[in-house]
Design a protein around this motif. Structure first.
Motif, PDB file in Angstrom:
ATOM      1  N   SER A   8       0.826  -1.213   0.000  1.00 28.94           N
ATOM      2  CA  SER A   8       0.000   0.000   0.000  1.00 28.94           C
ATOM      3  C   SER A   8       0.857   1.258   0.000  1.00 28.94           C
ATOM      4  O   SER A   8       0.382   2.325  -0.341  1.00 28.94           O
ATOM      5  N   ASN A   9       2.136   1.126   0.391  1.00 30.19           N
ATOM      6  CA  ASN A   9       3.062   2.265   0.524  1.00 30.19           C
ATOM      7  C   ASN A   9       2.703   3.202   1.668  1.00 30.19           C
ATOM      8  O   ASN A   9       3.341   4.227   1.824  1.00 30.19           O
ATOM      9  N   LEU A  10       1.676   2.892   2.440  1.00 30.60           N
ATOM     10  CA  LEU A  10       1.244   3.780   3.519  1.00 30.60           C
ATOM     11  C   LEU A  10       1.203   3.023   4.838  1.00 30.60           C
ATOM     12  O   LEU A  10       0.746   1.882   4.882  1.00 30.60           O
ATOM     13  N   THR A  11       1.661   3.685   5.906  1.00 27.27           N
ATOM     14  CA  THR A  11       1.449   3.122   7.234  1.00 27.27           C
ATOM     15  C   THR A  11      -0.022   3.328   7.593  1.00 27.27           C
ATOM     16  O   THR A  11      -0.737   4.094   6.939  1.00 27.27           O
ATOM     17  N   ARG A  12      -0.450   2.694   8.637  1.00 29.03           N
ATOM     18  CA  ARG A  12      -1.833   2.871   9.091  1.00 29.03           C
ATOM     19  C   ARG A  12      -2.086   4.339   9.451  1.00 29.03           C
ATOM     20  O   ARG A  12      -3.117   4.912   9.120  1.00 29.03           O
ATOM     21  N   GLN A  13      -1.110   4.966  10.123  1.00 26.18           N
ATOM     22  CA  GLN A  13      -1.264   6.376  10.519  1.00 26.18           C
ATOM     23  C   GLN A  13      -1.366   7.284   9.299  1.00 26.18           C
ATOM     24  O   GLN A  13      -2.171   8.218   9.277  1.00 26.18           O
ATOM     25  N   GLU A  14      -0.550   7.019   8.282  1.00 23.88           N
ATOM     26  CA  GLU A  14      -0.599   7.824   7.054  1.00 23.88           C
ATOM     27  C   GLU A  14      -1.937   7.645   6.337  1.00 23.88           C
ATOM     28  O   GLU A  14      -2.526   8.611   5.854  1.00 23.88           O
ATOM     29  N   ALA A  15      -2.416   6.411   6.296  1.00 24.14           N
ATOM     30  CA  ALA A  15      -3.699   6.136   5.642  1.00 24.14           C
ATOM     31  C   ALA A  15      -4.850   6.813   6.389  1.00 24.14           C
ATOM     32  O   ALA A  15      -5.736   7.412   5.767  1.00 24.14           O
ATOM     33  N   LEU A  16      -4.821   6.758   7.717  1.00 28.73           N
ATOM     34  CA  LEU A  16      -5.869   7.400   8.516  1.00 28.73           C
ATOM     35  C   LEU A  16      -5.825   8.920   8.340  1.00 28.73           C
ATOM     36  O   LEU A  16      -6.868   9.560   8.194  1.00 28.73           O
ATOM     37  N   ALA A  17      -4.641   9.489   8.322  1.00 28.86           N
ATOM     38  CA  ALA A  17      -4.502  10.938   8.106  1.00 28.86           C
ATOM     39  C   ALA A  17      -5.027  11.332   6.725  1.00 28.86           C
ATOM     40  O   ALA A  17      -5.694  12.363   6.568  1.00 28.86           O
ATOM     41  N   LEU A  18      -4.736  10.501   5.729  1.00 26.40           N
ATOM     42  CA  LEU A  18      -5.216  10.759   4.374  1.00 26.40           C
ATOM     43  C   LEU A  18      -6.745  10.697   4.324  1.00 26.40           C
ATOM     44  O   LEU A  18      -7.398  11.567   3.739  1.00 26.40           O
ATOM     45  N   LEU A  19      -7.330   9.700   4.960  1.00 25.43           N
ATOM     46  CA  LEU A  19      -8.788   9.590   5.036  1.00 25.43           C
ATOM     47  C   LEU A  19      -9.380  10.855   5.661  1.00 25.43           C
ATOM     48  O   LEU A  19     -10.322  11.443   5.128  1.00 25.43           O
ATOM     49  N   LYS A  20      -8.809  11.264   6.798  1.00 21.92           N
ATOM     50  CA  LYS A  20      -9.362  12.399   7.553  1.00 21.92           C
ATOM     51  C   LYS A  20      -9.107  13.744   6.864  1.00 21.92           C
ATOM     52  O   LYS A  20      -9.775  14.721   7.175  1.00 21.92           O
ATOM     53  N   LYS A  21      -8.179  13.775   5.929  1.00 24.56           N
ATOM     54  CA  LYS A  21      -7.951  14.997   5.138  1.00 24.56           C
ATOM     55  C   LYS A  21      -9.186  15.311   4.292  1.00 24.56           C
ATOM     56  O   LYS A  21      -9.512  16.473   4.075  1.00 24.56           O
ATOM     57  N   TYR A  22      -9.863  14.275   3.831  1.00 26.24           N
ATOM     58  CA  TYR A  22     -11.011  14.458   2.933  1.00 26.24           C
ATOM     59  C   TYR A  22     -12.346  14.070   3.554  1.00 26.24           C
ATOM     60  O   TYR A  22     -13.378  14.193   2.917  1.00 26.24           O
ATOM     61  N   ALA A  50      -6.968  -0.856   2.208  1.00 26.45           N
ATOM     62  CA  ALA A  50      -7.958  -0.699   1.131  1.00 26.45           C
ATOM     63  C   ALA A  50      -9.338  -0.424   1.722  1.00 26.45           C
ATOM     64  O   ALA A  50     -10.080   0.439   1.231  1.00 26.45           O
ATOM     65  N   GLY A  51      -9.676  -1.133   2.788  1.00 29.03           N
ATOM     66  CA  GLY A  51     -10.961  -0.911   3.458  1.00 29.03           C
ATOM     67  C   GLY A  51     -11.054   0.481   4.067  1.00 29.03           C
ATOM     68  O   GLY A  51     -12.076   1.158   3.938  1.00 29.03           O
ATOM     69  N   LEU A  52      -9.987   0.908   4.706  1.00 35.01           N
ATOM     70  CA  LEU A  52      -9.968   2.223   5.351  1.00 35.01           C
ATOM     71  C   LEU A  52     -10.146   3.345   4.329  1.00 35.01           C
ATOM     72  O   LEU A  52     -10.853   4.319   4.570  1.00 35.01           O
ATOM     73  N   LEU A  53      -9.522   3.203   3.176  1.00 31.90           N
ATOM     74  CA  LEU A  53      -9.504   4.289   2.182  1.00 31.90           C
ATOM     75  C   LEU A  53     -10.549   4.144   1.082  1.00 31.90           C
ATOM     76  O   LEU A  53     -10.616   4.996   0.192  1.00 31.90           O
ATOM     77  N   HIS A  54     -11.392   3.103   1.136  1.00 32.86           N
ATOM     78  CA  HIS A  54     -12.271   2.824  -0.009  1.00 32.86           C
ATOM     79  C   HIS A  54     -13.212   3.968  -0.382  1.00 32.86           C
ATOM     80  O   HIS A  54     -13.542   4.126  -1.548  1.00 32.86           O
ATOM     81  N   ASP A  55     -13.638   4.761   0.569  1.00 34.10           N
ATOM     82  CA  ASP A  55     -14.559   5.876   0.278  1.00 34.10           C
ATOM     83  C   ASP A  55     -13.876   7.236   0.419  1.00 34.10           C
ATOM     84  O   ASP A  55     -14.540   8.236   0.701  1.00 34.10           O
ATOM     85  N   ILE A  56     -12.570   7.301   0.194  1.00 30.61           N
ATOM     86  CA  ILE A  56     -11.815   8.534   0.422  1.00 30.61           C
ATOM     87  C   ILE A  56     -12.441   9.758  -0.248  1.00 30.61           C
ATOM     88  O   ILE A  56     -12.422  10.845   0.296  1.00 30.61           O
ATOM     89  N   ASP A  57     -13.035   9.575  -1.426  1.00 29.77           N
ATOM     90  CA  ASP A  57     -13.569  10.714  -2.180  1.00 29.77           C
ATOM     91  C   ASP A  57     -15.065  10.921  -1.994  1.00 29.77           C
ATOM     92  O   ASP A  57     -15.630  11.874  -2.522  1.00 29.77           O
ATOM     93  N   PHE A  58     -15.727  10.045  -1.250  1.00 23.85           N
ATOM     94  CA  PHE A  58     -17.196  10.065  -1.215  1.00 23.85           C
ATOM     95  C   PHE A  58     -17.787  11.296  -0.535  1.00 23.85           C
ATOM     96  O   PHE A  58     -18.782  11.845  -0.993  1.00 23.85           O
ATOM     97  N   GLU A  59     -17.181  11.737   0.560  1.00 25.08           N
ATOM     98  CA  GLU A  59     -17.765  12.861   1.297  1.00 25.08           C
ATOM     99  C   GLU A  59     -17.687  14.168   0.506  1.00 25.08           C
ATOM    100  O   GLU A  59     -18.674  14.889   0.401  1.00 25.08           O
ATOM    101  N   LEU A  60     -16.531  14.470  -0.050  1.00 25.69           N
ATOM    102  CA  LEU A  60     -16.349  15.735  -0.772  1.00 25.69           C
ATOM    103  C   LEU A  60     -16.769  15.679  -2.238  1.00 25.69           C
ATOM    104  O   LEU A  60     -17.133  16.699  -2.814  1.00 25.69           O
ATOM    105  N   TYR A  61     -16.695  14.500  -2.836  1.00 18.14           N
ATOM    106  CA  TYR A  61     -16.955  14.366  -4.275  1.00 18.14           C
ATOM    107  C   TYR A  61     -17.926  13.215  -4.561  1.00 18.14           C
ATOM    108  O   TYR A  61     -17.602  12.303  -5.324  1.00 18.14           O
ATOM    109  N   PRO A  62     -19.135  13.244  -3.981  1.00 20.77           N
ATOM    110  CA  PRO A  62     -20.045  12.108  -4.163  1.00 20.77           C
ATOM    111  C   PRO A  62     -20.396  11.842  -5.632  1.00 20.77           C
ATOM    112  O   PRO A  62     -20.600  10.694  -6.020  1.00 20.77           O
ATOM    113  N   GLU A  63     -20.440  12.894  -6.432  1.00 21.88           N
ATOM    114  CA  GLU A  63     -20.764  12.720  -7.852  1.00 21.88           C
ATOM    115  C   GLU A  63     -19.591  12.129  -8.639  1.00 21.88           C
ATOM    116  O   GLU A  63     -19.771  11.692  -9.771  1.00 21.88           O
ATOM    117  N   GLU A  64     -18.390  12.175  -8.038  1.00 20.02           N
ATOM    118  CA  GLU A  64     -17.187  11.659  -8.711  1.00 20.02           C
ATOM    119  C   GLU A  64     -16.583  10.484  -7.928  1.00 20.02           C
ATOM    120  O   GLU A  64     -15.386  10.233  -8.007  1.00 20.02           O
TER     121      GLU A  64
END
Length: 192
Positions: free
Chosen positions: A3-17, A53-67
Motif C-alpha cells: 500500500s506504501n502507507l502506514t496505518r497512521q498515514e492512511a488514517l490521516a489521508l482519510l481524515k484529510k477528505y 484498502a478498506g480504510l480508504l475505499h470511500d476517500i472521495d465520497f464525502e467531498l466528491y459524491p458525484e465523482e
C-alpha cells in the motif's frame, strides 16, 4: 501486496477528505472487516493491505459524491498510495461509478462487504444492544428483504458481491457479522 502507507498515514489521508463521523466510522468498520477477512481467508500476510484498502475505499465520497471512485485515484496518488491500493479502492465501485473490475479476491470481498456493512450497521442500531455482538444472520436477512430499510444500501451490489465470491448470501451475511464483531469495540474506541 503493497500500500506504501502506514496505518497512521492512511488514517490521516482519510481524515484529510472526510470529517463526518458517519463516514469515518464506516471507513474504520470496513478496515476492520477487511482485516478479519484477510486472516479468515488465508491472506494473513496481506492483512495490512486489505485493511488499508478498506480504510480508504470511500476517500472521495464525502467531498466528491458525484465523482466517487473517479476522484479517488488522484487523492490516493497525491497521498502516496500504491497503484494496487488505487485499483482496489476503485474496484469497489465497479458498475456503479467506474469500470475498474474487482479481480483479486480482496477486491471482490471489498465490493461485497462495503454495502453489507452499511446494512448490518443500520440493523444493529435498531437493536436494544445497538451492537452486532448479539446479531444473527436471520435478522440481516429480514432487513435485506425490506427494501425500505437502509434503502441506500444496494441489495443488487450485495447479491452481485456474493455471486462474485461464489458464496451464497447467508454465508456472506454470517461472515460479515463475525467480521464486524471482531472490530466493533476498536471502532467505538477510535470514535470516542
Amino acid at each position: 501486496m503493497e500500500s506504501n502507507l502506514t496505518r497512521q498515514e492512511a488514517l490521516a489521508l482519510l481524515k484529510k477528505y472526510n470529517k463526518e463521523p458517519f463516514h469515518i466510522q464506516h471507513a474504520l468498520t470496513v478496515e476492520g472487516v477487511m482485516r478479519w477477512y484477510a486472516n479468515e481467508l488465508g491472506y494473513g500476510e496481506d492483512a495490512d493491505f486489505w485493511a488499508t484498502a478498506g480504510l480508504l475505499h470511500d476517500i472521495d465520497f464525502e467531498l466528491y459524491p458525484e465523482e466517487h471512485c473517479v476522484k479517488a485515484p488522484e487523492l490516493l496518488r497525491e497521498g502516496g498510495a500504491s497503484e494496487e491500493i488505487v485499483h482496489a479502492v476503485c474496484s469497489h465501485g465497479y458498475g456503479l461509478c467506474c469500470d475498474v473490475k474487482p479481480e483479486h479476491e480482496m477486491e471482490k470481498v471489498l465490493f461485497a462487504a462495503d454495502e453489507l456493512t452499511g446494512l448490518i450497521g443500520a440493523a444493529a442500531l435498531m437493536r436494544p444492544s445497538k451492537s452486532v455482538m448479539d446479531m444473527e444472520a436471520s435478522s440481516v436477512k429480514k432487513k435485506f428483504k425490506d427494501k425500505k430499510f437502509a434503502a441506500g444500501c444496494s441489495r443488487d451490489v450485495i447479491r452481485q458481491g456474493a455471486e462474485n465470491l461464489g458464496w451464497d448470501l447467508n454465508d456472506l451475511f454470517e461472515k460479515t457479522i463475525l467480521a464486524m464483531r471482531s472490530c466493533e469495540e476498536q471502532v467505538q474506541k477510535e470514535m470516542a
